[in-house]
Design a protein around this motif. Structure first.
Motif, PDB file in Angstrom:
ATOM      1  N   SER A  15       0.846  -1.190   0.000  1.00  0.00           N
ATOM      2  CA  SER A  15       0.000   0.000   0.000  1.00  0.00           C
ATOM      3  C   SER A  15       0.878   1.233   0.000  1.00  0.00           C
ATOM      4  CB  SER A  15      -0.890   0.005   1.239  1.00  0.00           C
ATOM      5  OG  SER A  15      -1.633   1.202   1.307  1.00  0.00           O
ATOM      6  N   SER A  16       0.319   2.335  -0.449  1.00  0.00           N
ATOM      7  CA  SER A  16       1.071   3.585  -0.328  1.00  0.00           C
ATOM      8  C   SER A  16       0.950   4.057   1.121  1.00  0.00           C
ATOM      9  CB  SER A  16       0.497   4.647  -1.270  1.00  0.00           C
ATOM     10  OG  SER A  16      -0.727   5.139  -0.759  1.00  0.00           O
ATOM     11  N   PRO A  17       2.003   4.669   1.652  1.00  0.00           N
ATOM     12  CA  PRO A  17       1.953   5.162   3.034  1.00  0.00           C
ATOM     13  C   PRO A  17       0.802   6.156   3.247  1.00  0.00           C
ATOM     14  CG  PRO A  17       4.202   5.182   2.227  1.00  0.00           C
ATOM     15  CD  PRO A  17       3.323   4.836   1.062  1.00  0.00           C
ATOM     16  N   GLN A  18       0.501   6.971   2.241  1.00  0.00           N
ATOM     17  CA  GLN A  18      -0.555   7.971   2.366  1.00  0.00           C
ATOM     18  C   GLN A  18      -1.919   7.309   2.564  1.00  0.00           C
ATOM     19  OE1 GLN A  18       1.677   7.822  -0.152  1.00  0.00           O
ATOM     20  NE2 GLN A  18       2.993   9.547   0.368  1.00  0.00           N
ATOM     21  N   LEU A  19      -2.215   6.304   1.740  1.00  0.00           N
ATOM     22  CA  LEU A  19      -3.486   5.587   1.864  1.00  0.00           C
ATOM     23  C   LEU A  19      -3.550   4.846   3.193  1.00  0.00           C
ATOM     24  CD1 LEU A  19      -6.160   4.634   0.576  1.00  0.00           C
ATOM     25  CD2 LEU A  19      -4.898   2.699  -0.361  1.00  0.00           C
ATOM     26  N   LEU A  20      -2.475   4.184   3.536  1.00  0.00           N
ATOM     27  CA  LEU A  20      -2.391   3.430   4.781  1.00  0.00           C
ATOM     28  C   LEU A  20      -2.658   4.330   5.980  1.00  0.00           C
ATOM     29  CD1 LEU A  20      -1.850   0.575   5.604  1.00  0.00           C
ATOM     30  CD2 LEU A  20       0.599   1.031   5.516  1.00  0.00           C
ATOM     31  N   TYR A  21      -2.103   5.522   5.947  1.00  0.00           N
ATOM     32  CA  TYR A  21      -2.274   6.459   7.066  1.00  0.00           C
ATOM     33  C   TYR A  21      -3.749   6.780   7.293  1.00  0.00           C
ATOM     34  CZ  TYR A  21      -1.618  10.277  10.295  1.00  0.00           C
ATOM     35  OH  TYR A  21      -1.677  11.076  11.405  1.00  0.00           O
ATOM     36  N   GLN A  22      -4.523   6.890   6.218  1.00  0.00           N
ATOM     37  CA  GLN A  22      -5.960   7.157   6.355  1.00  0.00           C
ATOM     38  C   GLN A  22      -6.657   6.030   7.126  1.00  0.00           C
ATOM     39  OE1 GLN A  22      -7.342  10.125   5.535  1.00  0.00           O
ATOM     40  NE2 GLN A  22      -5.198  10.583   5.104  1.00  0.00           N
ATOM     41  N   ILE A  87       3.974   3.410  10.299  1.00  0.00           N
ATOM     42  CA  ILE A  87       4.236   3.038   8.914  1.00  0.00           C
ATOM     43  C   ILE A  87       5.729   3.224   8.667  1.00  0.00           C
ATOM     44  CG2 ILE A  87       3.771   3.593   6.492  1.00  0.00           C
ATOM     45  CD1 ILE A  87       1.078   4.838   7.544  1.00  0.00           C
ATOM     46  N   GLN A  88       6.348   2.186   8.135  1.00  0.00           N
ATOM     47  CA  GLN A  88       7.787   2.263   7.866  1.00  0.00           C
ATOM     48  C   GLN A  88       8.014   1.972   6.382  1.00  0.00           C
ATOM     49  OE1 GLN A  88      10.681   0.579  10.761  1.00  0.00           O
ATOM     50  NE2 GLN A  88      11.164  -0.823   9.101  1.00  0.00           N
ATOM     51  N   VAL A  89       8.800   2.832   5.744  1.00  0.00           N
ATOM     52  CA  VAL A  89       9.120   2.636   4.329  1.00  0.00           C
ATOM     53  C   VAL A  89      10.622   2.405   4.215  1.00  0.00           C
ATOM     54  CG1 VAL A  89       9.038   3.646   2.014  1.00  0.00           C
ATOM     55  CG2 VAL A  89       7.238   4.185   3.669  1.00  0.00           C
ATOM     56  N   ASP A  90      10.999   1.290   3.586  1.00  0.00           N
ATOM     57  CA  ASP A  90      12.412   0.980   3.385  1.00  0.00           C
ATOM     58  C   ASP A  90      12.995   1.993   2.391  1.00  0.00           C
ATOM     59  OD1 ASP A  90      14.695  -0.392   1.820  1.00  0.00           O
ATOM     60  OD2 ASP A  90      14.469  -1.643   3.609  1.00  0.00           O
ATOM     61  N   GLU A  91      14.081   2.645   2.801  1.00  0.00           N
ATOM     62  CA  GLU A  91      14.707   3.685   1.972  1.00  0.00           C
ATOM     63  C   GLU A  91      15.098   3.182   0.588  1.00  0.00           C
ATOM     64  OE1 GLU A  91      16.188   6.953   2.961  1.00  0.00           O
ATOM     65  OE2 GLU A  91      14.871   6.957   4.720  1.00  0.00           O
ATOM     66  N   ILE A  92      15.606   1.960   0.523  1.00  0.00           N
ATOM     67  CA  ILE A  92      16.140   1.441  -0.738  1.00  0.00           C
ATOM     68  C   ILE A  92      15.064   0.765  -1.577  1.00  0.00           C
ATOM     69  CG2 ILE A  92      17.803  -0.169  -1.755  1.00  0.00           C
ATOM     70  CD1 ILE A  92      19.451   0.365   0.921  1.00  0.00           C
ATOM     71  N   THR A  93      14.349  -0.191  -0.979  1.00  0.00           N
ATOM     72  CA  THR A  93      13.380  -0.974  -1.755  1.00  0.00           C
ATOM     73  C   THR A  93      12.008  -0.301  -1.845  1.00  0.00           C
ATOM     74  OG1 THR A  93      12.590  -2.195   0.168  1.00  0.00           O
ATOM     75  CG2 THR A  93      14.486  -3.121  -1.022  1.00  0.00           C
ATOM     76  N   LYS A  94      11.769   0.687  -0.982  1.00  0.00           N
ATOM     77  CA  LYS A  94      10.464   1.367  -0.878  1.00  0.00           C
ATOM     78  C   LYS A  94       9.360   0.432  -0.395  1.00  0.00           C
ATOM     79  CE  LYS A  94      12.131   5.275  -2.269  1.00  0.00           C
ATOM     80  NZ  LYS A  94      12.787   5.998  -1.222  1.00  0.00           N
ATOM     81  N   ASP A  95       9.744  -0.736   0.155  1.00  0.00           N
ATOM     82  CA  ASP A  95       8.765  -1.653   0.725  1.00  0.00           C
ATOM     83  C   ASP A  95       8.113  -0.988   1.939  1.00  0.00           C
ATOM     84  OD1 ASP A  95       9.346  -3.584  -1.134  1.00  0.00           O
ATOM     85  OD2 ASP A  95      10.634  -4.757   0.199  1.00  0.00           O
ATOM     86  N   VAL A  96       6.822  -1.173   2.072  1.00  0.00           N
ATOM     87  CA  VAL A  96       6.066  -0.568   3.163  1.00  0.00           C
ATOM     88  C   VAL A  96       5.722  -1.634   4.204  1.00  0.00           C
ATOM     89  CG1 VAL A  96       3.935   0.665   3.764  1.00  0.00           C
ATOM     90  CG2 VAL A  96       5.085   1.148   1.587  1.00  0.00           C
ATOM     91  N   SER A  97       5.901  -1.290   5.467  1.00  0.00           N
ATOM     92  CA  SER A  97       5.541  -2.185   6.571  1.00  0.00           C
ATOM     93  C   SER A  97       4.759  -1.398   7.609  1.00  0.00           C
ATOM     94  CB  SER A  97       6.781  -2.747   7.263  1.00  0.00           C
ATOM     95  OG  SER A  97       7.481  -3.603   6.416  1.00  0.00           O
TER      96      SER A  97
END
Length: 130
Positions: A15-22, A87-97
């Motif tokens: 998911s995108s961090p923005q959507l997830l935050y909602q 919400i955590q986004v990996d700097e390199i892979t952009k994977d969202v957790s």
């Protein structure tokens, strides 16, 4: 009364961090996966499941990043326990957790972990990332 222990769990999520935050920060978002219904009045949130209701105080939130609550039961007893969804986004892979931090009685840890796994599974369903 025994001390609660802190635990953290990490869940990869598509998911995108923005959507997830909602979904983690608004009553309407939270009521789609976390509780049957969620109402808020200022910094106080009411979480409703079937016939039970729990109130929590919003301790802090950072847009697009995290939200932290304290159950009023703990607040009223002067405890500093909380639960946080980050919400955590990996700097390199952009994977969202999603990182969940919670406090629970030692003999209820496994049960709490299963509950969070089910909740996050519901969230993934809502997001279409299951």
């Amino acid at each position: 009364m025994q001390e609660k222990i802190k635990f953290e769990m990490e869940f990869p999520i598509q998911s995108s961090p923005q959507l997830l935050y909602q979904y983690i920060s608004t009553p309407s978002g939270l009521s789609e996966w976390f509780a049957d219904n969620v109402n808020s009045r200022g910094e106080f949130f009411t979480f409703i499941w079937n016939d039970s209701e729990e109130k929590a105080k919003l301790l802090s939130k950072k847009s697009g990043e995290r939200i932290k609550f304290r159950w009023m039961v703990d607040e009223d007893e002067g405890d500093s326990y909380y639960f946080e969804i980050r919400i955590q986004v990996d700097e390199i892979t952009k994977d969202v957790s999603i990182i969940v931090t919670d406090f629970i009685d030692e003999d209820e840890v496994e049960e709490a972990k299963m509950l969070w796994e089910n909740q996050i599974s519901d969230l993934k369903q809502v997001l279409g990332s299951a």
